[in-house]
Design a protein around this motif. Structure first.
Motif, PDB file in Angstrom:
ATOM      1  N   VAL A  24     -11.084 -64.993  52.352  1.00  0.00           N
ATOM      2  CA  VAL A  24     -11.778 -63.749  52.014  1.00  0.00           C
ATOM      3  C   VAL A  24     -13.213 -64.060  51.585  1.00  0.00           C
ATOM      4  CG1 VAL A  24     -11.869 -61.863  50.336  1.00  0.00           C
ATOM      5  CG2 VAL A  24      -9.697 -62.503  51.382  1.00  0.00           C
ATOM      6  N   SER A  25     -14.177 -63.287  52.087  1.00  0.00           N
ATOM      7  CA  SER A  25     -15.577 -63.461  51.708  1.00  0.00           C
ATOM      8  C   SER A  25     -16.234 -62.094  51.484  1.00  0.00           C
ATOM      9  CB  SER A  25     -16.349 -64.227  52.786  1.00  0.00           C
ATOM     10  OG  SER A  25     -15.828 -65.533  52.966  1.00  0.00           O
ATOM     11  N   PHE A  26     -16.950 -61.950  50.384  1.00  0.00           N
ATOM     12  CA  PHE A  26     -17.763 -60.765  50.117  1.00  0.00           C
ATOM     13  C   PHE A  26     -18.635 -61.071  48.917  1.00  0.00           C
ATOM     14  CE2 PHE A  26     -13.830 -60.259  47.764  1.00  0.00           C
ATOM     15  CZ  PHE A  26     -14.250 -59.883  46.500  1.00  0.00           C
ATOM     16  N   GLN A  27     -19.572 -60.182  48.608  1.00  0.00           N
ATOM     17  CA  GLN A  27     -20.402 -60.363  47.424  1.00  0.00           C
ATOM     18  C   GLN A  27     -20.677 -59.013  46.781  1.00  0.00           C
ATOM     19  OE1 GLN A  27     -23.831 -62.456  48.954  1.00  0.00           O
ATOM     20  NE2 GLN A  27     -24.931 -60.578  49.424  1.00  0.00           N
ATOM     21  N   ILE A  28     -20.849 -59.025  45.451  1.00  0.00           N
ATOM     22  CA  ILE A  28     -21.100 -57.801  44.695  1.00  0.00           C
ATOM     23  C   ILE A  28     -22.253 -58.044  43.726  1.00  0.00           C
ATOM     24  CG2 ILE A  28     -18.761 -56.897  44.885  1.00  0.00           C
ATOM     25  CD1 ILE A  28     -18.106 -58.031  42.191  1.00  0.00           C
ATOM     26  N   ASP A  29     -22.939 -56.974  43.378  1.00  0.00           N
ATOM     27  CA  ASP A  29     -24.082 -57.029  42.470  1.00  0.00           C
ATOM     28  C   ASP A  29     -23.574 -56.891  41.031  1.00  0.00           C
ATOM     29  OD1 ASP A  29     -26.422 -56.325  40.925  1.00  0.00           O
ATOM     30  OD2 ASP A  29     -27.414 -55.870  42.823  1.00  0.00           O
ATOM     31  N   THR A  30     -24.120 -57.672  40.128  1.00  0.00           N
ATOM     32  CA  THR A  30     -23.671 -57.636  38.735  1.00  0.00           C
ATOM     33  C   THR A  30     -24.122 -56.373  38.006  1.00  0.00           C
ATOM     34  OG1 THR A  30     -25.607 -58.949  38.090  1.00  0.00           O
ATOM     35  CG2 THR A  30     -23.558 -60.142  38.514  1.00  0.00           C
ATOM     36  N   ASN A  31     -24.950 -55.541  38.642  1.00  0.00           N
ATOM     37  CA  ASN A  31     -25.344 -54.266  38.034  1.00  0.00           C
ATOM     38  C   ASN A  31     -24.454 -53.098  38.470  1.00  0.00           C
ATOM     39  OD1 ASN A  31     -27.522 -55.235  36.510  1.00  0.00           O
ATOM     40  ND2 ASN A  31     -28.918 -55.092  38.252  1.00  0.00           N
ATOM     41  N   TRP A  32     -23.569 -53.361  39.418  1.00  0.00           N
ATOM     42  CA  TRP A  32     -22.739 -52.276  39.947  1.00  0.00           C
ATOM     43  C   TRP A  32     -21.682 -51.834  38.951  1.00  0.00           C
ATOM     44  CZ3 TRP A  32     -21.508 -54.329  45.562  1.00  0.00           C
ATOM     45  CH2 TRP A  32     -22.679 -54.217  46.339  1.00  0.00           C
ATOM     46  N   LYS A  33     -21.309 -50.556  39.069  1.00  0.00           N
ATOM     47  CA  LYS A  33     -20.103 -50.026  38.426  1.00  0.00           C
ATOM     48  C   LYS A  33     -19.055 -49.968  39.549  1.00  0.00           C
ATOM     49  CE  LYS A  33     -23.261 -46.625  36.517  1.00  0.00           C
ATOM     50  NZ  LYS A  33     -24.002 -47.346  35.505  1.00  0.00           N
ATOM     51  N   LEU A  34     -18.216 -50.970  39.609  1.00  0.00           N
ATOM     52  CA  LEU A  34     -17.386 -51.194  40.788  1.00  0.00           C
ATOM     53  C   LEU A  34     -15.948 -50.736  40.545  1.00  0.00           C
ATOM     54  CD1 LEU A  34     -17.717 -52.590  43.631  1.00  0.00           C
ATOM     55  CD2 LEU A  34     -16.662 -54.586  42.586  1.00  0.00           C
ATOM     56  N   GLY A  35     -15.493 -49.772  41.335  1.00  0.00           N
ATOM     57  CA  GLY A  35     -14.091 -49.392  41.318  1.00  0.00           C
ATOM     58  C   GLY A  35     -13.295 -50.310  42.227  1.00  0.00           C
ATOM     59  N   PHE A  36     -12.154 -50.802  41.759  1.00  0.00           N
ATOM     60  CA  PHE A  36     -11.339 -51.778  42.487  1.00  0.00           C
ATOM     61  C   PHE A  36     -10.005 -51.117  42.824  1.00  0.00           C
ATOM     62  CE2 PHE A  36      -9.677 -56.439  42.200  1.00  0.00           C
ATOM     63  CZ  PHE A  36      -9.714 -56.522  43.586  1.00  0.00           C
ATOM     64  N   VAL A  37      -9.753 -50.859  44.117  1.00  0.00           N
ATOM     65  CA  VAL A  37      -8.578 -50.091  44.511  1.00  0.00           C
ATOM     66  C   VAL A  37      -7.738 -50.864  45.522  1.00  0.00           C
ATOM     67  CG1 VAL A  37      -9.746 -47.901  44.071  1.00  0.00           C
ATOM     68  CG2 VAL A  37      -9.805 -48.875  46.374  1.00  0.00           C
ATOM     69  N   GLY A  38      -6.477 -50.474  45.622  1.00  0.00           N
ATOM     70  CA  GLY A  38      -5.538 -51.091  46.555  1.00  0.00           C
ATOM     71  C   GLY A  38      -4.121 -50.810  46.111  1.00  0.00           C
ATOM     72  N   ARG A  39      -3.185 -50.877  47.048  1.00  0.00           N
ATOM     73  CA  ARG A  39      -1.793 -50.598  46.731  1.00  0.00           C
ATOM     74  C   ARG A  39      -1.258 -51.624  45.727  1.00  0.00           C
ATOM     75  NH1 ARG A  39       0.963 -47.658  50.845  1.00  0.00           N
ATOM     76  NH2 ARG A  39       2.894 -48.080  49.710  1.00  0.00           N
ATOM     77  N   ASN A  40      -0.226 -51.249  44.965  1.00  0.00           N
ATOM     78  CA  ASN A  40       0.419 -52.167  44.030  1.00  0.00           C
ATOM     79  C   ASN A  40       0.924 -53.406  44.783  1.00  0.00           C
ATOM     80  OD1 ASN A  40       0.068 -50.653  41.716  1.00  0.00           O
ATOM     81  ND2 ASN A  40       1.988 -49.546  41.959  1.00  0.00           N
ATOM     82  N   GLY A  41       0.710 -54.562  44.179  1.00  0.00           N
ATOM     83  CA  GLY A  41       1.137 -55.807  44.804  1.00  0.00           C
ATOM     84  C   GLY A  41       0.136 -56.399  45.772  1.00  0.00           C
ATOM     85  N   ARG A  42      -0.990 -55.728  45.966  1.00  0.00           N
ATOM     86  CA  ARG A  42      -1.978 -56.206  46.924  1.00  0.00           C
ATOM     87  C   ARG A  42      -2.826 -57.335  46.355  1.00  0.00           C
ATOM     88  NH1 ARG A  42      -2.940 -52.979  51.011  1.00  0.00           N
ATOM     89  NH2 ARG A  42      -0.690 -53.005  51.074  1.00  0.00           N
ATOM     90  N   GLY A  43      -2.927 -57.455  44.997  1.00  0.00           N
ATOM     91  CA  GLY A  43      -3.625 -58.607  44.410  1.00  0.00           C
ATOM     92  C   GLY A  43      -4.810 -58.267  43.533  1.00  0.00           C
ATOM     93  N   LYS A  44      -4.873 -57.034  43.014  1.00  0.00           N
ATOM     94  CA  LYS A  44      -6.041 -56.653  42.202  1.00  0.00           C
ATOM     95  C   LYS A  44      -6.090 -57.455  40.901  1.00  0.00           C
ATOM     96  CE  LYS A  44      -4.919 -52.296  42.018  1.00  0.00           C
ATOM     97  NZ  LYS A  44      -3.689 -52.370  42.823  1.00  0.00           N
ATOM     98  N   THR A  45      -4.999 -57.440  40.125  1.00  0.00           N
ATOM     99  CA  THR A  45      -4.986 -58.183  38.863  1.00  0.00           C
ATOM    100  C   THR A  45      -5.101 -59.685  39.124  1.00  0.00           C
ATOM    101  OG1 THR A  45      -3.675 -56.468  37.753  1.00  0.00           O
ATOM    102  CG2 THR A  45      -3.633 -58.680  36.798  1.00  0.00           C
ATOM    103  N   THR A  46      -4.480 -60.162  40.202  1.00  0.00           N
ATOM    104  CA  THR A  46      -4.591 -61.576  40.566  1.00  0.00           C
ATOM    105  C   THR A  46      -6.039 -61.970  40.795  1.00  0.00           C
ATOM    106  OG1 THR A  46      -2.392 -61.590  41.582  1.00  0.00           O
ATOM    107  CG2 THR A  46      -3.919 -63.334  42.247  1.00  0.00           C
ATOM    108  N   PHE A  47      -6.801 -61.108  41.490  1.00  0.00           N
ATOM    109  CA  PHE A  47      -8.205 -61.416  41.747  1.00  0.00           C
ATOM    110  C   PHE A  47      -8.999 -61.489  40.442  1.00  0.00           C
ATOM    111  CE2 PHE A  47     -12.575 -59.909  42.606  1.00  0.00           C
ATOM    112  CZ  PHE A  47     -13.004 -60.985  43.363  1.00  0.00           C
ATOM    113  N   LEU A  48      -8.719 -60.581  39.513  1.00  0.00           N
ATOM    114  CA  LEU A  48      -9.415 -60.632  38.222  1.00  0.00           C
ATOM    115  C   LEU A  48      -9.089 -61.928  37.484  1.00  0.00           C
ATOM    116  CD1 LEU A  48      -9.040 -56.949  36.891  1.00  0.00           C
ATOM    117  CD2 LEU A  48     -10.800 -57.938  38.376  1.00  0.00           C
TER     118      LEU A  48
END
Length: 346
Positions: A24-48
């Protein structure tokens, strides 16, 4: 402005063959207010947790800012709230903390109570206030609305709208729409980053799925037509071949040339069919099928109540949280437990 860069991130849990993230590759700006979405079990908490460095992974995560995670663990909840918040953000001045609490509609008297006596909603608010006072940090906020009532959700959403530099995980669409300006989406087949609110992202996602559904139906018709043409071509080729070896004098050169043309046409049809099948396989990869929810009824209890509460009073540390409560719950009833944060619901 600085960036958080994720490059070729690959991760799976030990003893698991399924990869949560695969190159997986992407980049985000540290000034953003970023909403993080995805189905349960997809890996949101794991990524954090990967951003926090809590799991080993392959690939690289580069960030110029340190991360803080919410919910923040409080080891000793018997401490006064003021001392807890001081340990979270030692450099914060008292007036700064009072300013943040006022924005969240939290009375300053909570600072002089044991942290454990605060409601879960009050604990959420005071910890968010302290974490946002840690200047230069990027906040990872995981499901902050679990213990917030409707009014508190609106307050916290408005509070976050005035901040910047965070990733917010939440299943509350209204809450997300009120405070984010970008969406990071964990889809079935890929990860996308998009400017806008959750509603904007969802509208674009549904529009893309509708377009791909129409494309799929068109390709299915093309594939059916090409298969029919392939069968006809095969029949014609067989008939021509029979004439080549039939009785009597025949022009085998002419028949062979005609058979060669039929074979060439058959190969062209087969190639077009494979292209259509391959194009169809690339569609609707992010479609999320929904399974129906099944509820099994309780055994028949007749008229007997499932639970009865009579003059129940809740206390914390000798302090009344809510007055005497009396009610009965019967089979088939659906009861909502409503009240402000701190009124004793939990």
């Amino acid at each position: 402005m600085s960036m958080i860069k994720v490059e070729d991130l690959t991760f799976s849990y030990p003893a698991s063959y399924d990869r949560i993230f695969d190159s997986v590759s992407f980049q985000i700006d540290t000034n953003w207010k970023l909403g993080f979405v995805g189905r349960n079990g997809r890996g949101k908490t794991t990524f954090l947790q990967l951003l926090m460095g809590n799991y080993p992974y392959q690939g690289t995560i580069v960030s110029s800012v340190p991360f803080d995670y919410f919910p923040y663990p409080v080891a000793d909840q018997t401490q006064w709230t003021q001392d807890v918040l001081q340990s979270v953000c030692p450099q914060a001045q008292s007036w700064e903390l009072l300013r943040e609490l006022s924005c969240l509609d939290v009375d300053s008297e909570v600072l002089f109570r044991p942290f454990a006596t605060l409601s879960k909603g009050e604990q959420t608010k005071v910890l968010l206030a302290a974490l946002f006072l840690k200047e230069g940090h990027f906040l990872l906020i995981d499901e902050p609305t679990n213990h917030l009532d409707t009014q508190a959700r609106d307050l916290v959403s408005a509070y976050l709208r005035r901040k910047q530099g965070f990733i917010l995980v939440s299943h509350d669409r209204h809450f997300l729409d009120g405070c984010v300006d970008h969406i990071l989406s964990l889809n079935r087949a890929n990860i996308t980053v998009q400017n806008g609110t959750f509603s904007t992202w969802l509208e674009n996602f549904n529009r893309q799925q509708t377009f791909e559904q129409a494309q799929k139906e068109r390709l299915q018709k093309d594939i059916a037509r090409l298969r029919k043409a392939a069968r006809q071509t095969s029949v014609w080729s067989d008939r021509i071949e029979e004439k080549k070896y039939g009785a009597g004098p025949v022009d085998r050169g002419y028949i062979g040339h005609k058979a060669q043309k039929m074979m060439k046409r058959a190969k062209t049809i087969e190639a077009r069919q494979q292209q259509a099948i391959q194009a169809k396989s690339g569609l609707l990869q992010n479609w999320e099928p929904l399974e129906s929810l099944k509820l099994s009824p309780l055994p028949c209890w007749g008229d007997r109540p499932l639970a009865v509460f009579s003059q129940v009073k809740v206390q914390y540390c000798g302090r009344d949280v809510c007055g005497p409560v009396s009610f009965a719950l019967h089979p088939g009833e659906r009861v909502v437990l409503d009240g402000k944060n701190g009124s004793g619901k939990s």
